[in-house]
Design an enzyme around this catalytic site. Structure first.
Site, PDB file in Angstrom:
ATOM      1  N   TRP A  98       0.866  -1.182   0.000  1.00  0.00           N
ATOM      2  CA  TRP A  98       0.000   0.000   0.000  1.00  0.00           C
ATOM      3  C   TRP A  98       0.899   1.227   0.000  1.00  0.00           C
ATOM      4  O   TRP A  98       2.131   1.095   0.030  1.00  0.00           O
ATOM      5  CB  TRP A  98      -0.929  -0.015   1.222  1.00  0.00           C
ATOM      6  CG  TRP A  98      -2.228   0.658   0.892  1.00  0.00           C
ATOM      7  CD1 TRP A  98      -2.608   1.929   1.200  1.00  0.00           C
ATOM      8  CD2 TRP A  98      -3.317   0.090   0.140  1.00  0.00           C
ATOM      9  NE1 TRP A  98      -3.859   2.186   0.695  1.00  0.00           N
ATOM     10  CE2 TRP A  98      -4.313   1.084   0.035  1.00  0.00           C
ATOM     11  CE3 TRP A  98      -3.540  -1.150  -0.464  1.00  0.00           C
ATOM     12  CZ2 TRP A  98      -5.519   0.873  -0.643  1.00  0.00           C
ATOM     13  CZ3 TRP A  98      -4.737  -1.355  -1.135  1.00  0.00           C
ATOM     14  CH2 TRP A  98      -5.710  -0.354  -1.218  1.00  0.00           C
TER      15      TRP A  98
ATOM     16  N   TRP B 159       1.549   3.124   2.293  1.00  0.00           N
ATOM     17  CA  TRP B 159       2.256   3.252   3.581  1.00  0.00           C
ATOM     18  C   TRP B 159       2.816   1.924   4.045  1.00  0.00           C
ATOM     19  O   TRP B 159       3.244   1.810   5.180  1.00  0.00           O
ATOM     20  CB  TRP B 159       1.320   3.797   4.670  1.00  0.00           C
ATOM     21  CG  TRP B 159      -0.072   3.298   4.520  1.00  0.00           C
ATOM     22  CD1 TRP B 159      -1.128   4.011   4.029  1.00  0.00           C
ATOM     23  CD2 TRP B 159      -0.591   1.975   4.795  1.00  0.00           C
ATOM     24  NE1 TRP B 159      -2.259   3.212   3.987  1.00  0.00           N
ATOM     25  CE2 TRP B 159      -1.956   1.961   4.448  1.00  0.00           C
ATOM     26  CE3 TRP B 159      -0.027   0.801   5.302  1.00  0.00           C
ATOM     27  CZ2 TRP B 159      -2.775   0.844   4.593  1.00  0.00           C
ATOM     28  CZ3 TRP B 159      -0.829  -0.328   5.444  1.00  0.00           C
ATOM     29  CH2 TRP B 159      -2.185  -0.301   5.088  1.00  0.00           C
TER      30      TRP B 159
ATOM     31  N   ASN C 289     -13.883   1.402   0.863  1.00  0.00           N
ATOM     32  CA  ASN C 289     -13.083   2.619   0.928  1.00  0.00           C
ATOM     33  C   ASN C 289     -12.863   3.180  -0.472  1.00  0.00           C
ATOM     34  O   ASN C 289     -12.171   2.555  -1.292  1.00  0.00           O
ATOM     35  CB  ASN C 289     -11.731   2.323   1.561  1.00  0.00           C
ATOM     36  CG  ASN C 289     -10.780   3.528   1.513  1.00  0.00           C
ATOM     37  OD1 ASN C 289     -10.981   4.511   2.214  1.00  0.00           O
ATOM     38  ND2 ASN C 289      -9.765   3.461   0.655  1.00  0.00           N
ATOM     39  N   GLU C 290     -13.474   4.297  -0.762  1.00  0.00           N
ATOM     40  CA  GLU C 290     -13.201   5.131  -1.942  1.00  0.00           C
ATOM     41  C   GLU C 290     -13.607   4.533  -3.281  1.00  0.00           C
ATOM     42  O   GLU C 290     -13.216   5.046  -4.324  1.00  0.00           O
ATOM     43  CB  GLU C 290     -11.716   5.547  -1.984  1.00  0.00           C
ATOM     44  CG  GLU C 290     -11.336   6.388  -0.766  1.00  0.00           C
ATOM     45  CD  GLU C 290      -9.916   6.935  -0.794  1.00  0.00           C
ATOM     46  OE1 GLU C 290      -9.104   6.439  -1.575  1.00  0.00           O
ATOM     47  OE2 GLU C 290      -9.639   7.871  -0.016  1.00  0.00           O
TER      48      GLU C 290
ATOM     49  N   GLU D  55     -11.202  11.475   6.260  1.00  0.00           N
ATOM     50  CA  GLU D  55      -9.774  11.262   5.932  1.00  0.00           C
ATOM     51  C   GLU D  55      -9.151  12.574   5.510  1.00  0.00           C
ATOM     52  O   GLU D  55      -9.719  13.298   4.688  1.00  0.00           O
ATOM     53  CB  GLU D  55      -9.592  10.283   4.769  1.00  0.00           C
ATOM     54  CG  GLU D  55      -9.606   8.838   5.122  1.00  0.00           C
ATOM     55  CD  GLU D  55      -9.137   7.960   3.964  1.00  0.00           C
ATOM     56  OE1 GLU D  55      -8.337   8.427   3.137  1.00  0.00           O
ATOM     57  OE2 GLU D  55      -9.599   6.810   3.892  1.00  0.00           O
TER      58      GLU D  55
END
Ligand code: BMA
Length: 813
Positions: free
Chosen positions: A191, A193, A388-389, A486
């Site tokens: 990902w 991160w 998510n998104e 976020e």
């Protein structure tokens, strides 16, 4: 399971094709039950048999290899790439066990089941040579294991009629492809991160259970969040009671009424978006939770407790379990129940399109049923969210899908999240709201066919907002959203955390290591560019000091950026400006880290607090003064989450060159209602400075501090406002801060600081000594300041004194 003999052997082969078969059900009420735990050492083998070793269950192949010394620390330097081979192989778990047939069978147990609480991910299971089940979903309980990477690739190739993007993560992430074709932690293939460690193994327990089937019923407990549910329960239990009696009964049982309110707001187009508990609107303050480790079996209860405790200690009341990770373990939710942390629970789909062929839908359906049944008894869970998104990805066409093909993806989206996931959640748990995505426009998205034209519309639902190049101090560019779920900025973790996974040649900002760890395109440059807008960048001639100072300056940048934004959201809760506002949530991205690398987190891998986390403790404080400049005027807001009223504020003006305030301005009492944000002071900055002391203050030589007081005492933390970028400040002196560590009578530790000048972003670091300070990264405007250190394990005055370093802004250039 008539095939049971006295000895059994279970073979679990982790591989890359297969359908699933579940040998157990939740819908069975059991008589007396006998359990044989198979949590123990199993044997694992790779496909050509060249590796054979013992492995703990629960666990995974990576952790077994690590514990047996076949590999070293996964997170050391470039090992994420060096150990890629592990997940490209197929692995077999084997165990043998003896069962006491009289116990299991002669006592006339009608069912014997082999239960796999969690298989990661694609496997076939055989018992005494007979295949008894196949698995393809990490998030389901199962009753053997394939290379998840090869499986995902094969499934994507098999899906030849149309592509399901994205194919691969960006190269900077050094990850694997097609994670959207496999039901496992989406971040496990890398990902922005985190590293790519596509685990495989028996990540949760295995046991054999024997029981009598009594009858088929569905039993579950849910916190009573809905009044209508409460009433129907009451009514069915006590038909003879009158309605009002039922109502008071409901109200008198420590019952919560939870609502997600989406209704018109006076003076604003669109709809509100906020949570109300027992009729009281609640501003959600917190962050986003990601997996605490790439190997879930290495996450200890103490780690989870520590991270959650740090959330609470920073005045957070909510966390979002983000949809690219895992549904967390039971203990996580129990701790949230206990600590009062509200959970926004995503389903595990993130930043991608997903296939909808029948076997994929089927395994997702079972996943959702199992997870909702497992988690719905936790009052901490306040909302379910489909993904998510992915609404945003579709609406704003992240993957460049040609217009003519878009309806197909839209249909797939509705099929997966609405027709299946939403329908199941509503059937299984009628007590909580369900959102299809985040960000979303909520009911407006629904009206627009589930994919809004602009899911980031500030008049509806929640938003995600990132801007790295624009000056983060410029609050006028921030979105006055209904709910910020976020937003954030990256920083590097501290040197002591990085030191554990690096060697001296890595310790420069431009090293291969520094670029290798950065998974966000141009992330390292972005941090310095943003920091350079307001601070001198580290310039020491000593390379190691320059490196450490650079880590520090990224944290300074991150803390201040997220502070400005969070304060903006909190002060926007009670007002509507140009049709926008009524902001009722601020969940910054991201709480915790999965490894030692640059990320948006406020907690480092291992739990150490970054400067941002100390800032969060203040900017999420129940009572908070927020000061900012609006068209030449100083405006101070009082933000209060309390239920009683507050008054008065004080503004002090300091010169950078002096530890004595130039002046102090006190206003009259201003009523600030609980649960609101009110302006309590407004004055042009030129008038403020001209009327202060000898009138010698300028924006470059002076700065402001302010706090709130009621009649008797200070309420909330002291806050401050720079009147210019610190890099332009005049007469900012080196503070030459000295520190003395002492043990207090209670066994805690104090650090007494002495400073010769006003010092900004004063940062105390005790390296590897676990624990946290009560405050850190602060503005020091007094000659002396005492800070306490709360150790998380045994330490000593000597150890702390040796480890302690103190850095302030003026020390890095
Ligand atoms: C968000 C998240 C994550 C990501 C973060 C930072 O949108 O949902 O996908 O890690 O941005 O880029």
């Amino acid at each position: 399971m008539s095939a049971f003999r006295k000895r059994g052997s279970v073979l679990v082969v982790l591989y890359y094709v297969g359908s699933f078969h579940v040998l157990f059900g939740y819908n069975i009420s059991r008589g007396e039950q006998h359990d044989l735990s198979l949590n123990r050492k199993w044997t694992i083998q790779n496909s050509n048999g060249s590796l054979s070793l013992p492995a703990e269950v629960p666990g995974c192949v990576h952790s077994a290899l690590l514990k047996q010394g076949f590999i070293k620390d996964l997170y050391f330097r470039f090992n994420d790439v060096a150990y890629r081979w592990i997940a490209l192989d197929n692995w077999t778990y084997t165990t043998t066990f003896s069962i006491d047939l009289p116990v299991l069978c002669s006592r006339a147990k009608q069912r014997v089941q082999l239960v796999f609480e969690g298989v990661d991910t694609v496997a076939s299971i055989s018992l005494n040579g007979v295949v008894v089940g196949k698995t393809d979903n990490m998030f389901r309980r199962y009753v053997s294991l394939l290379s998840p990477v090869l499986y995902a690739s094969e499934r994507s190739q098999a899906h030849s009629s149309y592509s399901v993007p994205p194919d691969c993560p960006p190269p900077v992430q050094k990850g694997e492809c097609h994670v959207n074709f496999i039901r496992k932690a989406q971040s496990s293939f890398s990902w922005d991160w985190g590293p790519s460690f596509p685990t495989l193994g028996l990540w949760k327990g295995v046991h054999l259970e024997a029981f009598d089937v009594l009858r088929l019923i569905h039993l579950s407990t849910v916190p009573v969040y809905s009044m209508s549910l409460c009433l129907s329960l009451c009514l069915s239990l006590c038909l003879s009671l009158c309605l009002s009696l039922c109502l008071s009964l409901c109200l008198s049982l420590c019952l919560s009424l939870l609502e997600l309110v989406q209704e018109p707001i006076a003076g604003s187009p669109g709809l509100s978006f906020y949570f109300r508990v027992n009729k009281k609107p609640i501003f959600l303050k917190g962050s986003n939770w990601i997996p605490a480790h790439a190997l879930q079996d290495l996450v200890s209860p103490a780690d989870v407790r520590n991270l959650l405790q740090s959330s609470v200690s920073a005045n957070m009341n909510a966390l979002r379990v983000w949809g690219g990770g895992v549904y967390e373990q039971d203990m996580f939710y129990s701790l949230c129940d206990e600590m009062g942390i509200m959970i926004w629970q995503d389903f595990m789909f993130a930043c991608a399109m997903y296939p909808t062929e029948p076997d994929f839908i089927e395994t997702v359906r079972e996943e959702v049923v199992q997870q909702v049944r497992r988690l719905k008894s936790h009052p901490s869970v306040i909302v379910w969210s489909g993904n998510n998104e992915n609404e945003a990805a579709l609406a704003t066409n992240w993957f460049g899908i040609p217009v003519a093909q878009q309806p197909r993806y839209h249909r797939d989206y509705v099929t997966l999240y609405v027709d299946n996931i939403r329908a199941i959640v509503q059937k299984e748990d009628g007590t909580r709201p369900f959102l299809v995505s985040s960000p979303t426009n909520g009911v407006e998205s629904q009206q627009e066919g589930w994919v809004a034209h602009d899911p980031y519309d500030l008049h509806y639902g929640d938003t995600h907002y990132y801007s790295y190049s624009h000056d983060c101090w410029d609050w006028t560019a921030l979105p006055r959203t209904r709910f910020a779920s976020e937003y954030g900025f990256q920083s590097w973790p501290s040197f002591s955390t990085l030191q554990k996974v690096s060697v001296s040649e890595d310790w420069s900002y431009g090293s291969n290591f520094s670029s290798h760890r950065q998974h966000h395109q141009t992330g390292n440059q972005q941090m310095l560019q943003q920091a350079g807008l307001h601070y001198h960048l580290p310039a020491s001639a000593d390379p190691l000091k320059r490196y450490k100072d650079t880590l520090y300056i990224t944290q300074v940048m991150q803390s201040q950026c997220v502070k400005v934004q969070t304060e903006f959201y909190r002060r926007s809760q009670s007002e509507v400006i140009e049709g926008k506002g009524h902001t009722m949530g601020a969940l910054y991205w991201q709480l915790n880290d999965i490894w030692q690398g640059p990320s948006w987190s406020s907690l480092e891998f291992g739990g150490k607090w970054k400067m941002l986390h100390y800032f969060a403790k203040d900017f999420f404080s129940p009572v908070l003064p927020v000061g900012f400049e609006d068209q030449g005027s100083l405006v101070v807001y009082a933000v209060s989450d309390l239920s009683h009223d507050l008054h008065l504020r004080t503004v002090s003006v300091y010169e950078w060159s002096s530890l004595d305030p130039v002046c102090t301005v006190a206003s009259g009492l201003v009523l600030v209602e609980g649960g609101s944000a009110e302006v309590i002071h407004k004055q042009t900055i030129s008038a403020l400075l001209a009327g202060c002391g000898r009138g010698s203050c300028t924006r470059l030589t002076c700065l402001l501090t302010f706090h709130l007081e009621d009649v008797n005492s200070q309420q909330g933390p002291i806050n401050h406002l720079f009147l210019s970028s610190p890099k332009n400040a005049q007469r900012m002196l080196r503070p030459n801060i000295t520190a003395e560590v002492q043990q207090d009578e209670m066994g805690g530790y104090t650090v007494t600081l002495q400073s010769s000048a006003v010092a900004a972003f004063v940062w105390l670091d005790v390296g590897d000594v676990p624990g946290r300070f009560d405050t850190n990264g602060f503005l020091m405007v007094t000659r002396t300041r005492t800070v306490t250190f709360n150790p998380w394990g045994p330490t000593s005055t000597q150890q702390l004194a040796q480890a302690l370093t103190v850095t302030s802004l003026r020390d890095v250039y």
